[in-house]
Design an enzyme around this catalytic site. Structure first.
Site, PDB file in Angstrom:
ATOM      1  N   CYS A 144      58.817  11.249  29.899  1.00  0.00           N
ATOM      2  CA  CYS A 144      59.071   9.812  29.742  1.00  0.00           C
ATOM      3  C   CYS A 144      60.539   9.500  29.458  1.00  0.00           C
ATOM      4  CB  CYS A 144      58.203   9.242  28.636  1.00  0.00           C
ATOM      5  SG  CYS A 144      56.480   9.570  28.916  1.00  0.00           S
ATOM      6  N   HIS A 198      61.006   2.975  26.366  1.00  0.00           N
ATOM      7  CA  HIS A 198      59.845   3.527  27.066  1.00  0.00           C
ATOM      8  C   HIS A 198      58.592   2.803  26.556  1.00  0.00           C
ATOM      9  CE1 HIS A 198      56.841   6.079  28.621  1.00  0.00           C
ATOM     10  NE2 HIS A 198      56.601   6.722  27.498  1.00  0.00           N
ATOM     11  N   ASN A 203      51.408   3.116  30.219  1.00  0.00           N
ATOM     12  CA  ASN A 203      52.530   4.057  30.124  1.00  0.00           C
ATOM     13  C   ASN A 203      52.720   4.719  31.500  1.00  0.00           C
ATOM     14  OD1 ASN A 203      54.152   6.288  29.735  1.00  0.00           O
ATOM     15  ND2 ASN A 203      53.200   6.931  27.813  1.00  0.00           N
TER      16      ASN A 203
HETATM   17  N1  ACO Z   1      38.782   4.573  22.485  1.00  0.00           N
HETATM   18  C1  ACO Z   1      38.210   4.517  21.281  1.00  0.00           C
HETATM   19  N2  ACO Z   1      38.505   5.347  20.278  1.00  0.00           N
HETATM   20  C2  ACO Z   1      39.443   6.269  20.495  1.00  0.00           C
HETATM   21  C3  ACO Z   1      40.098   6.373  21.730  1.00  0.00           C
HETATM   22  C4  ACO Z   1      39.739   5.487  22.744  1.00  0.00           C
HETATM   23  N3  ACO Z   1      40.310   5.514  23.966  1.00  0.00           N
HETATM   24  N4  ACO Z   1      41.008   7.362  21.657  1.00  0.00           N
HETATM   25  C5  ACO Z   1      40.923   7.873  20.412  1.00  0.00           C
HETATM   26  N5  ACO Z   1      39.970   7.214  19.730  1.00  0.00           N
HETATM   27  C6  ACO Z   1      39.544   7.448  18.362  1.00  0.00           C
HETATM   28  C7  ACO Z   1      39.898   8.818  17.873  1.00  0.00           C
HETATM   29  O1  ACO Z   1      38.951   9.755  18.305  1.00  0.00           O
HETATM   30  C8  ACO Z   1      39.880   8.618  16.375  1.00  0.00           C
HETATM   31  O2  ACO Z   1      38.557   8.665  15.936  1.00  0.00           O
HETATM   32  P1  ACO Z   1      38.175   9.486  14.608  1.00  0.00           P
HETATM   33  O3  ACO Z   1      38.961   8.822  13.519  1.00  0.00           O
HETATM   34  O4  ACO Z   1      36.717   9.295  14.538  1.00  0.00           O
HETATM   35  O5  ACO Z   1      38.627  10.875  14.895  1.00  0.00           O
HETATM   36  C9  ACO Z   1      40.337   7.175  16.214  1.00  0.00           C
HETATM   37  O6  ACO Z   1      40.226   6.574  17.490  1.00  0.00           O
HETATM   38  C10 ACO Z   1      41.769   7.030  15.768  1.00  0.00           C
HETATM   39  O7  ACO Z   1      42.543   8.021  16.388  1.00  0.00           O
HETATM   40  P2  ACO Z   1      44.064   8.105  16.131  1.00  0.00           P
HETATM   41  O8  ACO Z   1      44.632   9.239  16.956  1.00  0.00           O
HETATM   42  O9  ACO Z   1      44.361   8.047  14.692  1.00  0.00           O
HETATM   43  O10 ACO Z   1      44.515   6.734  16.775  1.00  0.00           O
HETATM   44  P3  ACO Z   1      45.927   6.129  16.775  1.00  0.00           P
HETATM   45  O11 ACO Z   1      45.872   4.806  16.163  1.00  0.00           O
HETATM   46  O12 ACO Z   1      46.982   7.080  16.332  1.00  0.00           O
HETATM   47  O13 ACO Z   1      46.182   5.913  18.330  1.00  0.00           O
HETATM   48  C11 ACO Z   1      47.175   6.870  20.246  1.00  0.00           C
HETATM   49  C12 ACO Z   1      46.073   6.988  19.235  1.00  0.00           C
HETATM   50  C13 ACO Z   1      47.058   5.546  20.976  1.00  0.00           C
HETATM   51  C14 ACO Z   1      47.027   8.025  21.256  1.00  0.00           C
HETATM   52  C15 ACO Z   1      48.545   6.963  19.530  1.00  0.00           C
HETATM   53  O14 ACO Z   1      48.574   8.081  18.706  1.00  0.00           O
HETATM   54  C16 ACO Z   1      49.689   7.029  20.479  1.00  0.00           C
HETATM   55  O15 ACO Z   1      49.994   6.080  21.181  1.00  0.00           O
HETATM   56  N6  ACO Z   1      50.424   8.168  20.498  1.00  0.00           N
HETATM   57  C17 ACO Z   1      51.547   8.348  21.391  1.00  0.00           C
HETATM   58  C18 ACO Z   1      51.023   8.839  22.682  1.00  0.00           C
HETATM   59  C19 ACO Z   1      52.053   8.774  23.751  1.00  0.00           C
HETATM   60  O16 ACO Z   1      52.832   7.858  23.804  1.00  0.00           O
HETATM   61  N7  ACO Z   1      52.027   9.758  24.641  1.00  0.00           N
HETATM   62  C20 ACO Z   1      52.846   9.747  25.762  1.00  0.00           C
HETATM   63  C21 ACO Z   1      54.197  10.244  25.441  1.00  0.00           C
HETATM   64  S1  ACO Z   1      55.150   9.975  26.749  1.00  0.00           S
HETATM   65  C22 ACO Z   1      55.120  11.259  27.857  1.00  0.00           C
HETATM   66  O17 ACO Z   1      55.904  12.147  27.781  1.00  0.00           O
HETATM   67  C23 ACO Z   1      54.178  11.238  28.992  1.00  0.00           C
END
Ligand code: ACO
Length: 329
Positions: free
Chosen positions: A115, A256, A286
C-alpha cells in the site's frame, strides 16, 4: 548539474464495471454492512471481471492520465507499476501496460511496496526527472485484490477492492514544483503481518498449500492498525522537519485509504481535525497501491486540491513499509 522540478500533468483511474456493496458480503461471510461501515468507513468496492487483470485496469488509468495531460504514449520514458497483485509473477505488469498503451519508447518495471507502492513509485519517478535523466514518466498503482483474497476469511475479504490510478509526471523548469521532502521506510521484521505464504520461492505452490489456501492473503489486522496509527504521525513529523513548513501549511493530507479509524487516531495524535485528511474509502475500499492515486484523482475532481497546492501523501502497509512525501502540485 541543473535540478529540474516535476509536475503531475494528468491523473487517471481504471475501475471495473462491477460494484459490490457491503450488503453483498453478508451473503458470502458472517458479517454485516453495519459492521464494515462502522469499523472501517467502507461502503462498497469495485470487483474485476473474470477476464480482467491488473494490467487492464492500469492501462485504462494510464490512457485517461495521458489524455488529461495531453501527452502521447510515445513520449513516455518510463512506466512504473506499483502492485502486489500482478498479472503474472513474471513478466512485469508494467511491460504489459507498456504494450497495451503503445508506449514504444518507455522502459517498464514493477515496484512492490504494497500500500506504500504509489508513493514509493512517485518518489522513484521524481528522482529520474529532477536530475534531468527522463522527461515524462507514468506512475501507476493497480490491484486486482479480488483474485488474491480468501473469500472465506471475513477478517480480510471485506476490506479490499480492485482498481488502478495513474499519474503522468513531467519535467518542468520550475524547480519549486514536485517533491519537497520524503521518507521511504521499511520494517521487514513485520513481514508476516500481511502475506501470501505460498507461491514464491520460500514456499512454492503445492496441492497441500492450495488446500490450505496459503497462496491467498492473510493478515494480522490489529497489528497493522497499531503500526499505522504510530507511523503516520511519526513519519509526517519527520518529513515536515526536513522543510521550513508546518502542518498548517499543508492544504490536505492524502493518505492510504485503509480505515477511517486509523486516520482518526493519527489525526488525534497530530492534533488536527479529520478535515485535514482526504478520505474516499467509502467508494473504493482499500485498493492498496492504487489508493493514494485514486484519492488524489478524487481530490482534484472535487476541487479539494488544485495546482500549486502543498499536499502530503502517506502510505503504509505490508512489508511492513511506509512512504511519505510533501509535494508542491
Ligand atoms: N464482520 C464482523 N465481525 C468481524 C469481521 C467482519 N468482517 N472481521 C472481524 N470481525 C470480528 C473479529 O472476529 C472480532 O471478534 P471477536 O472479538 O469475537 O474475536 C471482532 O470483530 C473485533 O475484531 P478486531 O480485530 O478487534 O476489530 P477491529 O476493530 O480492530 O477491526 C480491522 C479490524 C478492520 C481489520 C482493523 O484492525 C484494521 O483495519 N486493520 C488494518 C488492516 C489494514 O489496513 N490492512 C491493509 C494494510 S495495507 C496493505 O499493505 C495491503
Amino acid at each position: 548539474m541543473q535540478l529540474f522540478g516535476s509536475e503531475i500533468l494528468g491523473l487517471g483511474r481504471g475501475l471495473p464495471d462491477r460494484i459490490m456493496h457491503n450488503s453483498e458480503l453478508e451473503k458470502i461471510v458472517e458479517t454485516s454492512s453495519e459492521w464494515i461501515k462502522s469499523r472501517t468507513g467502507i461502503e462498497k468496492r469495485y470487483i474485476a471481471a473474470e477476464d480482467e487483470a491488473t494490467s487492464d485496469l492500469c492501462a485504462k488509468a494510464a490512457v485517461e492520465a495521458l489524455e488529461k495531460a495531453n501527452v502521447d504514449a510515445s513520449e513516455i520514458d518510463l512506466i512504473i507499476v506499483a502492485t502486489m497483485s500482478p498479472d503474472y509473477m513474471y513478466p512485469a505488469t508494467a511491460a504489459l501496460v507498456q504494450y497495451k498503451i503503445g508506449a514504444v519508447n518507455a522502459g517498464a518495471f514493477d515496484l512492490m511496496a504494497a500500500c506504500s507502492g504509489f508513493v514509493y513509485a512517485l518518489v522513484t519517478a521524481e528522482n529520474f526527472i529532477r536530475c534531468g535523466r527522463y522527461k515524462k514518466i507514468l506512475v501507476i498503482g493497480g490491484e486486482v485484490f479480488s483474485k488474491i483474497l480468501n473469500w472465506k476469511d471475513r477478517n480480510s475479504c471485506v476490506l479490499f477492492g480492485d482498481g488502478a490510478s495513474a499519474a503522468v509526471i513531467s519535467q518542468t523548469e520550475d524547480s519549486s514544483k514536485g517533491i519537497i521532502s520524503f521518507e521511504l521506510g521499511a520494517d521487514g521484521s513485520g513481514f508476516d503481518k500481511l502475506i501470501a505464504v505460498a507461491g514464491g520461492t520460500k514456499n512454492p505452490i503445492t496441492a497441500e498449500a492450495l488446500e490450505k489456501k496459503e497462496h491467498l492473503l492473510t493478515m494480522k489486522g490489529s497489528d497493522i492498525f497499531k503500526f499505522a496509527v504510530r507511523i503516520i504521525p511519526e513519519s509526517i513529523q519527520r518529513v515536515l522537519a526536513k522543510t521550513d513548513y508546518k502542518l498548517d501549511d499543508i492544504k490536505l493530507i492524502v493518505p492510504h485509504q485503509a480505515n477511517y479509524r486509523i486516520l482518526e487516531s493519527a489525526a488525534k495524535r497530530l492534533g488536527v481535525g479529520m478535515d485535514k485528511f482526504f478520505m474516499n474509502m467509502d467508494k473504493y475500499a482499500n485498493t492498496s497501491a492504487a489508493s493514494i492515486g485514486l484519492a488524489l484523482y478524487d481530490a482534484f475532481e472535487e476541487g479539494a486540491l488544485k495546482k500549486g497546492d502543498l499536499t502530503l501523501l502517506i502510505g503504509f502497509g505490508a512489508g511492513l513499509t511506509h512512504a511519505t512525501c510533501i509535494v508542491r502540485l
